[in-house]
Design a protein around this motif. Structure first.
Motif, mmCIF file in Angstrom:
data_model
loop_
_atom_site.group_PDB
_atom_site.id
_atom_site.type_symbol
_atom_site.label_atom_id
_atom_site.label_comp_id
_atom_site.label_asym_id
_atom_site.label_seq_id
_atom_site.Cartn_x
_atom_site.Cartn_y
_atom_site.Cartn_z
ATOM 1 N N PRO A 30 -1.085 -4.385 19.220
ATOM 2 C CA PRO A 30 -2.696 -4.255 18.882
ATOM 3 C C PRO A 30 -3.226 -5.166 17.789
ATOM 4 N N ALA A 31 -2.508 -5.306 16.639
ATOM 5 C CA ALA A 31 -2.939 -6.021 15.563
ATOM 6 C C ALA A 31 -2.882 -7.529 16.130
ATOM 7 N N LEU A 32 -1.794 -7.923 16.747
ATOM 8 C CA LEU A 32 -1.713 -9.311 16.997
ATOM 9 C C LEU A 32 -2.770 -9.725 18.053
ATOM 10 N N LEU B 9 -6.079 -10.336 16.361
ATOM 11 C CA LEU B 9 -5.884 -11.527 15.421
ATOM 12 C C LEU B 9 -5.952 -12.805 16.221
#
Lengths: 258, 282
Positions: B14-16, B19
């Motif tokens: 999710p973070a990747l 970003l």
């Protein structure tokens, strides 16, 4: 000698703030009823009576809270993965978030504006909340990761042995255990998002102005500087409250893993 | 040792993704724009590396680069030792240090565009608390270059000292007291304790401070622009002010090429920094 140093520091830090607070209680534009230089709450009354300024405070609060929520919910699993496992490309991921953290907003402002206008995210708090993840997500991951690493691995393993699923371990064990870390991460995300101006400016063309831009808009040919300062002082309140809430955990700070 | 498990990627995904959307995609767009002449978004011409060549060959770019480097050097040279000093001072106050941490953290919560306003108000010759005194000794930040420099440095220090202090204090307070007690018993001087015990122990915490402060001061925009917009006579014309001018002048192609160059500088600094950190850890 020691106390003298602290005193000098306090004067240095507080002087601009004192000036602002003094001005915020001083009428700086004379009107029919109030003379210039009169002391009172007139500026604060004017600020609270202005609908666009009240709206700006709400706008700022919405995107900051949204940003903090995003950074914590998305950053927590990532921080857990980095704290507990090695995986192919983990160092590249750390390098990437570091690069995004330090990339100056002005470098990316133009394409972000074009991209976001395609998705109707301009003039919306959601757009600002998303783009602020660029510099807040890395900080959230660093803070949370350092707090998770301080928890011994046996803590996880006991919970799994007790039959907890990963989700229930996260919510019932891990989150309560690292609550101060979540507070510190929220603090840093909150302040970096609250004070940011470059993205907040380009993403609010006609509406959804945040508090920083509302203050900017108060400067005109005949600026009521007292009112500007009153608005600024009000804008400091949430940040100061955040400092107070995390004061005992602030000293954990964050360290970098690269 | 942490186990190797590639399923961990699911937690990072999710973070990747986020970003990639708000970071990587715009970055690719900037690099692409840098090779085009952009009149409007539907009126775009390929110009190849022309903008890059123009910028790199211009004396103005090199002068701005030099100014920004000098500014970063001065900012780090002032803020890092001062921040460590304050952190050491606070450490000697034990539990009461928390008040000092709250104090230095205050400027961090001030909206960036208001920080220069605070200081300009403070030194306003007629009404500022410091204004009359500074005017009396001939301080003139508007027309004397090094006065503008001094003002921006003071403002930047005011703004960011808190971050240095908080992170340095975090590192220092994590050192077990037994270490310093043992050193004291051995008769180590205050300086020796700092140099050979405390400084190595906080190196990790300082690393991130150095990097953040270097890049942020190297790319200073909001304060520098609000205080004197690069003046007097280009004396405080930093890298980002040139970029800001081009964006405001609708020279999007040139601005994108310049932004790409700045990104490459940032990337090089980060890479050198990470390489140095990993070497130290190994």
């Amino acid at each position: 000698m020691r106390h003298l140093g602290i005193l000098a520091l306090a004067v240095f830090i507080l002087l601009p703030l004192v000036q602002a607070i003094l001005l915020s209680f001083t009428a700086t534009l004379p009107t029919d009823t109030v003379a210039e230089g009169a002391i009172g709450l007139i500026n604060y009354r004017n600020v609270l009576a202005a609908p666009e300024l009240r709206a700006a405070m709400v706008n700022s609060l919405i995107y900051v809270v949204l940003n903090v929520a995003l950074c914590i919910t998305i950053g927590l699993p990532a921080a857990y993965a980095l704290a507990r496992y090695r995986f192919t490309g983990d160092r590249h991921f750390l390098l990437m978030i570091l690069v995004f953290r330090v990339t100056p907003p002005v470098v990316l402002s133009l394409p972000i504006f074009i991209l976001f206008s395609h998705f109707a995210l301009v003039n919306s708090p959601v757009g600002i909340a998303l783009v602020h993840c660029l510099f807040n997500m890395p900080v959230a991951i660093w803070v949370l990761e350092s707090f998770i690493r301080a928890v011994p691995r046996e803590f996880d393993e006991t919970a799994y042995l007790d039959g907890h699923s990963r989700a229930s371990f996260f919510f019932r064990h891990l989150i309560p255990q690292i609550a101060p870390g979540i507070g510190v991460a929220a603090f840093f995300c909150f302040i970096f998002s609250w004070v940011e101006v470059v993205f907040a400016r380009i993403l609010t063309v006609t509406g959804g102005k945040p508090i920083t831009m509302a203050i900017q808009a108060m400067f005109s040919f005949q600026t009521d500087i007292g009112m500007v300062m009153a608005m600024t002082c009000l804008s400091l309140v949430p940040g100061v409250a955040m400092i107070w809430f995390v004061r005992n955990h602030l000293a954990r700070g964050f360290t970098l893993r690269a | 040792m942490r186990p190797h498990d590639n399923r961990a990627w699911f937690l990072v995904l999710p973070a990747l993704t986020l970003l990639a959307l708000v970071g990587a995609l715009p970055l690719l767009a900037v690099i692409n724009y840098g090779f085009h002449d952009i009149f409007t978004l539907s009126d775009v011409y390929w110009v190849g590396p022309q903008w890059f060549a123009d910028i790199l060959q211009s004396d103005r770019f090199l002068a701005s680069l030099g100014r920004s480097l000098l500014f970063s050097t001065l900012a780090l040279g002032i803020q890092v030792p001062l921040g460590i000093g304050v952190a050491l001072l606070l450490l000697s106050y034990g539990k009461r240090a928390v008040w000092g941490l709250m104090l230095v953290a205050l400027p961090l919560v001030v909206p960036w565009n208001m920080i220069p306003m605070f200081w300009l108000g403070l030194i306003e010759p007629r009404t500022g608390l410091l204004g009359p005194g500074l005017a009396a000794i001939g301080f003139d930040w508007k027309f004397t270059g090094w006065h503008t420099w001094a003002l921006i440095l003071v403002v930047d220090t005011w703004h960011w000292l808190g971050l240095v202090v908080v992170l340095a204090y975090a590192g220092l307070s994590a050192i077990p007291p037994a270490y310093t007690q043992a050193a004291a018993i051995d008769g180590a001087s205050r300086w020796a304790v700092f140099r050979f015990l405390q400084l190595p122990k906080i190196a990790g915490a300082l690393a991130i401070v150095l990097l953040l402060r270097f890049i942020d001061s190297f790319m200073i925009y909001t304060e520098a622009f609000a205080i004197n917009a690069g003046g007097p006579d280009d004396a405080t014309r930093f890298l980002t002010l040139e970029l800001g001018e081009e964006i405001k002048g609708f020279s999007y192609g040139q601005a994108a090429a310049r932004a790409t160059l700045y990104f490459l500088i940032v990337l090089a600094v980060v890479w050198a920094f990470v390489a140095a950190t990993r070497e130290r850890e190994a």
